[in-house]
Motif scaffolding. Structure first.
Motif, PDB file in Angstrom:
ATOM      1  N   TYR A   8      32.581 -46.705  22.061  1.00  0.00           N
ATOM      2  CA  TYR A   8      32.998 -46.373  23.417  1.00  0.00           C
ATOM      3  C   TYR A   8      34.017 -47.419  23.874  1.00  0.00           C
ATOM      4  O   TYR A   8      34.196 -48.458  23.236  1.00  0.00           O
ATOM      5  N   THR A  56      26.429 -43.128  30.560  1.00  0.00           N
ATOM      6  CA  THR A  56      25.994 -42.033  31.426  1.00  0.00           C
ATOM      7  C   THR A  56      24.833 -41.283  30.768  1.00  0.00           C
ATOM      8  O   THR A  56      24.554 -41.467  29.576  1.00  0.00           O
ATOM      9  N   PRO A  57      24.147 -40.418  31.512  1.00  0.00           N
ATOM     10  CA  PRO A  57      23.100 -39.592  30.883  1.00  0.00           C
ATOM     11  C   PRO A  57      23.622 -38.786  29.702  1.00  0.00           C
ATOM     12  O   PRO A  57      22.912 -38.613  28.696  1.00  0.00           O
ATOM     13  N   LYS A  58      24.845 -38.284  29.791  1.00  0.00           N
ATOM     14  CA  LYS A  58      25.435 -37.536  28.679  1.00  0.00           C
ATOM     15  C   LYS A  58      25.621 -38.436  27.462  1.00  0.00           C
ATOM     16  O   LYS A  58      25.390 -38.013  26.318  1.00  0.00           O
ATOM     17  N   ASP A  59      26.018 -39.694  27.696  1.00  0.00           N
ATOM     18  CA  ASP A  59      26.163 -40.645  26.591  1.00  0.00           C
ATOM     19  C   ASP A  59      24.810 -40.897  25.918  1.00  0.00           C
ATOM     20  O   ASP A  59      24.721 -40.938  24.689  1.00  0.00           O
ATOM     21  N   GLU A  65      22.282 -38.995  25.792  1.00  0.00           N
ATOM     22  CA  GLU A  65      21.900 -37.805  25.036  1.00  0.00           C
ATOM     23  C   GLU A  65      22.619 -37.765  23.685  1.00  0.00           C
ATOM     24  O   GLU A  65      22.002 -37.461  22.655  1.00  0.00           O
ATOM     25  N   ARG A  66      23.894 -38.107  23.695  1.00  0.00           N
ATOM     26  CA  ARG A  66      24.644 -38.107  22.435  1.00  0.00           C
ATOM     27  C   ARG A  66      24.140 -39.199  21.492  1.00  0.00           C
ATOM     28  O   ARG A  66      23.977 -38.985  20.295  1.00  0.00           O
ATOM     29  N   THR A  97      21.191 -40.468  21.357  1.00  0.00           N
ATOM     30  CA  THR A  97      19.894 -40.034  20.834  1.00  0.00           C
ATOM     31  C   THR A  97      20.074 -39.037  19.696  1.00  0.00           C
ATOM     32  O   THR A  97      19.405 -39.145  18.647  1.00  0.00           O
ATOM     33  N   GLN A  98      20.961 -38.075  19.864  1.00  0.00           N
ATOM     34  CA  GLN A  98      21.197 -37.074  18.822  1.00  0.00           C
ATOM     35  C   GLN A  98      21.744 -37.713  17.552  1.00  0.00           C
ATOM     36  O   GLN A  98      21.303 -37.395  16.441  1.00  0.00           O
ATOM     37  N   THR A 152      20.031 -49.272  32.475  1.00  0.00           N
ATOM     38  CA  THR A 152      19.737 -47.858  32.700  1.00  0.00           C
ATOM     39  C   THR A 152      18.280 -47.571  32.379  1.00  0.00           C
ATOM     40  O   THR A 152      17.681 -48.210  31.508  1.00  0.00           O
TER      41      THR A 152
END
Length: 389
Positions: A277, A284-287, A289-290, A292-293, A317
């Motif tokens: 990054y 962010t929450p989207k980050d 999530e990524r 984690t995946q 966070t």
């Protein structure tokens, strides 16, 4: 070591020339005293660079903190990049990373006994440090990333140059990475080539020294990055890992120059996948999530390794799932001097603080020994002149 052609955007060179004219005019105004640089009686040491991107400022400031904190009352003053506060902020027990920025917050966590403050206007920050009741006993101020902040005239000006992004073949923004013309390195009292490979040969040092083309009053040093044992970001949730051997690693970075870390860790791990990054990135929450995946796609056993600076933001966070908290580790680093230069550098820094600080242990030792070498009067700006050495 050389800047490749694809790094310099030749289409933007006309804009770089305009940018260079503006920067050169600003520097000329300071050099002719149209714009004033202010000196302080309290010793001030600046650490900075003339390029965008990471050159290792934080670990070098931390080196200075470790060198001086048992001998003097040390304060670190930073801009506090990407913080959500304004003006002067003094870090305390309840200060949040969003109040002062990730790098100052990291430093305050590592050195709780050291004063850490942020202010975009460095002159105001220095004056608050030396006048406020809480901090007026400060013996030495370390300015983080202040080479371009010319309203302050530091006693020692340290310029960092990344070995992997040498300024010698670079050009000005926006076509290249330089914030200032190459000639601006002449303002430095000390130049440190950082992140050097440990296998440099004597000929490499000679070539670099010649290319840097420094003046006799400037000191040149070379440092490398040493990697310490991994530390769990959430020690209450994770066990200690002493080696990456056998682990599949997700390297998570939000720093300017992750390549040296990736190159250092890749040979140690069974496999390594990098997720990058931007520098100082706010996760962010989207980050999350990524991340984690990406992590769950790795075969077991698996770990996430990140930097100390990124760990500070990740800890801020509350979005991290339990499996990430248990598997998240930070990679502490420190700098080491090469060519047996450490003692010379330490003596230069300690000698400057000893001569110019009235309250530190170093100053008391000087008084006890009736030193006859200090020629600074109490009413004069306290600086060290490499140019007269």
């Amino acid at each position: 070591m050389e800047i490749s052609n694809d790094i310099i955007n030749r289409k933007l060179l006309p804009l770089s020339w305009l940018y260079g004219l503006a920067v050169s005019l600003r520097n000329l105004l300071f050099e002719t005293n149209v714009l004033k640089s202010k000196s302080y009686k309290t010793p001030v040491i600046s650490v900075g660079n003339i390029t965008v991107g990471g050159t290792g400022k934080t670990p070098h400031v931390e080196y200075l903190v470790r060198l001086l904190r048992d001998k003097a009352r040390v304060a670190v003053l930073s801009r506090g990049y990407k913080r959500k506060s304004c003006g002067y902020v003094l870090a305390g027990k309840n200060t949040k990373v969003s109040d002062i920025g990730d790098e100052p917050f990291q430093m305050k966590q590592k050195f709780p006994d050291v004063t850490v403050a942020v202010d975009k206007k460095r002159t105001r920050g220095i004056e608050r440090l030396i006048s406020d009741k809480e901090t007026k006993q400060t013996d030495v101020i370390l300015l983080d990333d202040a080479f371009q902040h010319r309203y302050v005239k530091p006693g020692i000006n340290i310029l960092l140059v990344d070995y992997h992004q040498m300024i010698l073949q670079d050009t000005l923004l926006p076509a290249g990475r330089l914030r200032e013309p190459l000639s601006s390195k002449n303002r430095a009292d000390i130049v440190i080539v950082t992140k050097c490979p440990t296998d440099l040969k004597p000929m490499d040092y000679r070539v670099l020294t010649k290319q840097m083309n420094l003046f006799p009053y400037q000191q040149l040093y070379f440092t490398t990055i040493d990697y310490e044992l991994l530390k769990p970001v959430f020690p209450e949730d994770a066990s200690q890992v002493t080696t990456l051997s056998g682990y599949n690693v997700l390297l998570l970075t939000g720093i300017a120059s992750p390549r040296p870390l990736q190159e250092a860790l890749t040979p140690q791990a069974a496999s390594l996948r990098a997720l990058r990054y931007a520098d100082h990135h706010h996760f962010t929450p989207k980050d999350i999530e990524r991340i984690t995946q990406e992590f769950l796609q790795l075969p077991t056993p698996r770990l996430i390794v990140t930097t100390e600076k990124d760990a500070v933001r990740l800890k801020a966070t509350d979005l991290l799932p339990a499996e990430l908290r248990q598997s998240l580790y930070q990679q502490p680093i420190h700098v080491s001097f090469m060519l047996d230069q450490e003692n010379k550098f330490n003596e230069t820094i300690i000698g400057y603080v000893r001569k110019n600080s009235r309250n530190s242990i170093l100053a008391k030792k000087k008084d006890d020994n009736n030193s006859q070498h200090s020629h600074h009067s109490g009413d004069r700006p306290r600086t060290i002149s490499f140019r007269n050495n």
